[in-house]
Design an enzyme around this catalytic site. Structure first.
Site, PDB file in Angstrom:
ATOM      1  N   THR A 283       0.865  -1.193   0.000  1.00  0.00           N
ATOM      2  CA  THR A 283       0.000   0.000   0.000  1.00  0.00           C
ATOM      3  C   THR A 283       0.893   1.231   0.000  1.00  0.00           C
ATOM      4  O   THR A 283       2.075   1.170   0.310  1.00  0.00           O
ATOM      5  CB  THR A 283      -0.864   0.070   1.277  1.00  0.00           C
ATOM      6  OG1 THR A 283      -0.006   0.327   2.401  1.00  0.00           O
ATOM      7  CG2 THR A 283      -1.663  -1.194   1.484  1.00  0.00           C
ATOM      8  N   ASP A 284       0.298   2.359  -0.303  1.00  0.00           N
ATOM      9  CA  ASP A 284       1.038   3.596  -0.133  1.00  0.00           C
ATOM     10  C   ASP A 284       0.964   3.953   1.361  1.00  0.00           C
ATOM     11  O   ASP A 284       0.258   3.310   2.150  1.00  0.00           O
ATOM     12  CB  ASP A 284       0.425   4.692  -1.020  1.00  0.00           C
ATOM     13  CG  ASP A 284       1.385   5.843  -1.238  1.00  0.00           C
ATOM     14  OD1 ASP A 284       1.220   6.577  -2.228  1.00  0.00           O
ATOM     15  OD2 ASP A 284       2.314   6.008  -0.418  1.00  0.00           O
ATOM     16  N   TRP A 285       1.652   5.013   1.743  1.00  0.00           N
ATOM     17  CA  TRP A 285       1.778   5.401   3.146  1.00  0.00           C
ATOM     18  C   TRP A 285       0.425   5.448   3.864  1.00  0.00           C
ATOM     19  O   TRP A 285      -0.464   6.177   3.451  1.00  0.00           O
ATOM     20  CB  TRP A 285       2.430   6.790   3.231  1.00  0.00           C
ATOM     21  CG  TRP A 285       2.850   7.189   4.586  1.00  0.00           C
ATOM     22  CD1 TRP A 285       2.055   7.694   5.569  1.00  0.00           C
ATOM     23  CD2 TRP A 285       4.177   7.145   5.127  1.00  0.00           C
ATOM     24  NE1 TRP A 285       2.798   7.974   6.685  1.00  0.00           N
ATOM     25  CE2 TRP A 285       4.104   7.647   6.447  1.00  0.00           C
ATOM     26  CE3 TRP A 285       5.413   6.751   4.638  1.00  0.00           C
ATOM     27  CZ2 TRP A 285       5.226   7.743   7.272  1.00  0.00           C
ATOM     28  CZ3 TRP A 285       6.528   6.856   5.456  1.00  0.00           C
ATOM     29  CH2 TRP A 285       6.434   7.331   6.755  1.00  0.00           C
TER      30      TRP A 285
END
Ligand code: GLC
Length: 730
Positions: A283-285
């Protein structure tokens, strides 16, 4: 476009130890020994790990770490990576945890590590996959020497709105150019063997569509039709998967009513089943946590369940996988087999990187391999091909001997600012300023003056033949979380340029930027304009060499330059519509602005001139067969140079509306004065196909036009017919 399933092939460069079969065997043996908590631990990505995290590492509750202190690391300088720190953490994982599974260390090495290359948008302006590949390889070598084994790059979002700050990290507006550069970048970062200790795992991001955020506003929602998603936003990811990209990052935005991170349709059906991606999906941040903020999950536990079932293997820094997945599995709300398949992917990556054999990095290696003359030379090679010469009235450039030259503007003494956004390990002290570089190549006898004070500049300009004005935007106006409402230059800059021009001084303007700025006033007030992007550690030198003719400029725009912000979107591959511009002159799209951009996609001048002629196209081709195209390119000027021969295609009548032209081939062509070369293109079935809204490739018979030239608006035109048995298109 048949989605070749790149994942069925053997790993590039595999040997007995690293072949797919050998790795799978080792993964199964390790998986069989893991507890539920240890399996889930492989999904947890911490950030900026330190000694305080040793207990978690010892318990197998950490699988990887991003070496970054904040979510927008691209814009805040952080301490550099320290191999000793990473080795210390790695020793805890390998020596003190029950199973000794090594950690992955990740970092946003977006366009160079210590040797900083031009921003990706500037790299795209080179239209040179080989130079992009080489710079990615340099970045990989340098990052690996610091203990980084996973880089969150290349960014493959198609960006057509310059207000979006992250256009700087993109390869621009065109899917075909982005796809070719995606392949090059992946091959550069990963090489032929991830385990050779000199390459790293790349990460195609942000899957998918993030570049189309509404209004160019970062983090905003976006609506993209399935048809556009398949034809504009997916091709660059398809290319990265075919090139064997080891990981993909899911975007944290909300696409068509569902956050990408919560979409099994995007992450499992399209990414894994259609494109054939078999690597790690991260996932992104805090992308998992953000599902609660999007309002599709009521709490962290539900967010973890949705994100994991959607297909995200690794949870970047939210901690919700580690907190909730064991309970969700014990409660039967996440099937255990889904857990094991995700663990297999993470362990496979670690085995392929050779981490079980060589988990530590030689702490003296960074000093030996970073910012070497060879790495600097490779970066300079790319930096020389990136600046785009937009205008050169009266052939003012290149500058010669015996003229009095002044340099005006703060940007002339920029160092770290030349890096552009997302530079975490570059050193400003490494960077020669544009002024230093100009003074180095200026042939004299007059000294080159410099000032950033407009009054001084106006005063000194009167005794000057040419003033080089260095202006543009600093990186703090570019990159993540830095979208803008206006593409105009920062206030004051056009005015100062116009004041100099009003003196009758001949002005050469060098523009540093991370986006397609509106240069309408710059063009009016300058004889020559060079768009240098944020050109990296060698940027000042490359620009000076171009200004003085040591290098002939050969950059071409990877994104259209609008006449004003309100003209957005200004991209070249627009649809004909029911009132095509060409046949309905009064059907202009705006009543207060022309339809054409200030400079079109693919545009770039040289100090010489090229002529395209003798376009030949296979006139009739059976469906499924390749179409051959040739064109002659001649250097009709006085100096050697390189241009980019570009081939665009128009599918005249199809079962869906198709753009008036789409890039389907390009080749850099270097020619001595007077030399001529025949350039050959081959259009494959892939090139002639498009996807319908279900993602099904459609190759349809009928008339096609071929347009070839050195930018998207000036082209020779040819045609061919794709033949098929039976009735024409439905
Ligand atoms: C950021 C960016 C992403 C980056 C990640 C880690 O928010 O969206 O591109 O790789 O977080 O820094």
């Amino acid at each position: 476009m048949t989605a070749e399933r790149g994942e069925r092939d053997e790993y590039p460069g595999a040997d007995g130890r690293t072949s797919r079969a050998a790795v799978a065997k080792r993964v199964e043996a390790l998986l069989a020994r893991m507890t539920l908590e240890e399996k889930v631990g492989q999904f947890h990505q911490g950030h900026n790990l330190g000694d305080a995290d040793a207990a978690d590492i010892r318990l197998g509750r950490v699988g990887s770490a991003i070496v970054a202190s904040s979510a927008t690391a691209g814009n805040d300088r952080q301490e550099r990576v320290r191999a000793a720190t990473l080795n210390r953490l790695q020793r805890v994982a390998v020596k003190e945890s029950r199973l000794g599974i090594p950690l992955l260390f990740a970092r946003d090495v977006i366009h160079g590590h210590r040797t900083v290359a031009p921003i990706p948008l500037g790299q795209a302006a080179s239209w040179s996959p080989e130079h992009v590949r080489r710079c990615a390889e340099v970045a990989a070598r340098e990052a690996r020497a610091d203990g980084i084994t996973w880089v969150f790059t290349p960014m493959l979002d198609i960006a057509r709105d310059g207000r979006w700050g992250r256009i700087a990290e993109s390869f621009g507006e065109d899917p075909y150019l982005a796809a070719r550069l995606a392949e090059a970048a992946v091959r550069g970062y990963q090489g032929d063997d991830l385990g050779d200790g000199e390459h790293v795992a790349a990460c195609a991001k942000h899957f998918v569509g993030y570049g189309a955020v509404e209004g160019g506003r970062d983090y905003n929602t976006l609506e993209v039709s399935a048809y556009t998603l398949h034809n504009v936003h997916l091709p660059s990811f398809r290319a990265a998967v075919r090139a064997g990209v080891a990981s993909v990052m899911s975007a944290f935005c909300d696409l068509n009513g569902l956050p990408v991170a919560a979409s099994p349709d995007l992450l499992r059906r399209i990414l894994r089943d259609d494109l054939g991606f078999g690597g790690v999906l991260v996932t992104d941040w805090e992308g998992v946590l953000e599902l609660t903020r999007h309002g599709v999950a009521g709490d962290g536990k539900e967010a973890a369940r949705q994100a994991f079932l959607a297909g995200n293997d690794v949870d970047m820094v939210s901690g919700l996988y580690r907190d909730h997945l064991p309970g969700l599995i014990r409660a039967g709300r996440v099937p255990p087999e889904r857990l094991d398949e995700a663990v297999r992917r993470v362990l496979t990556l670690k085995f392929r990187l050779g981490l079980f054999e060589r988990p530590y990095v030689d702490e003296g290696e960074a000093a030996r391999v970073q910012f070497t003359p060879e790495h600097r030379a490779a970066t300079l090679d790319l930096a020389r091909r990136s600046p785009v010469l937009l205008q050169n009235r009266g052939d003012l450039l290149p500058l010669g001997a015996g003229i009095r030259v002044g340099v005006f503007g703060a940007a002339a003494t920029w160092r770290g600012q030349l890096f552009g956004t997302w530079t975490l390990d570059g050193e400003a002290g490494d960077v020669p300023t544009l002024l230093e570089a100009v003074r180095k190549v200026h042939p004299g006898p007059h000294e080159v003056w410099h000032t950033a004070n407009i009054d001084e500049a106006l005063d000194w300009a009167r005794q000057t033949d040419v003033v080089i004005v260095a202006l543009g935007e600093t990186p703090t106006r570019s990159g993540e979380d830095h979208s803008v409402a206006s593409l105009d230059l920062p206030a004051g800059q056009p005015e100062m340029l116009e004041a100099l021009h009003a003196l009758g001084v001949r002005v050469v303007t060098v523009v540093f930027s991370g986006r397609p700025l509106v240069l309408t006033r710059v063009v009016r007030a300058s004889e020559a304009v060079l768009l240098a992007w944020h050109p990296g550690v060698c940027g000042g030198e490359a620009v000076a060499e171009i200004l003085y003719g040591l290098v002939n400029p050969s950059g071409h725009l990877p994104v259209s330059l609008p006449r004003q912000t309100g003209q957005l979107p200004a991209h070249y591959s627009f649809k004909p519509t029911g009132r095509p511009l060409a046949t309905f002159p009064q059907a202009y799209r705006l009543s207060d602005e022309r339809d054409s951009p200030l400079f079109p996609f693919g545009f770039g001048l040289s100090y010489t001139r090229f002529e395209f002629s003798n376009l030949w196209v296979d006139p009739e081709v059976p469906l499924g067969q390749p179409v051959r195209v040739t064109v002659a390119v001649k250097n009709v000027g006085e100096r050697a140079g390189e241009t980019v021969a570009q081939l665009y295609l128009r599918d005249v009548v199809a079962s869906r509306t198709r753009p008036v032209r789409e890039l389907r081939g390009f080749e850099r062509v270097a020619l001595e004065p007077g030399a001529c070369r025949q350039v050959a293109f081959t259009l494959t079935a892939d090139d002639l196909s498009f996807s319908d809204e279900t993602g099904t490739p459609r190759l349809e018979p009928g008339e096609f036009r071929v347009l070839v030239g050195e930018n998207s608006s000036v082209t020779l035109e040819g045609a061919f017919r794709l033949l098929a048995e039976g009735p024409q298109k439905d």
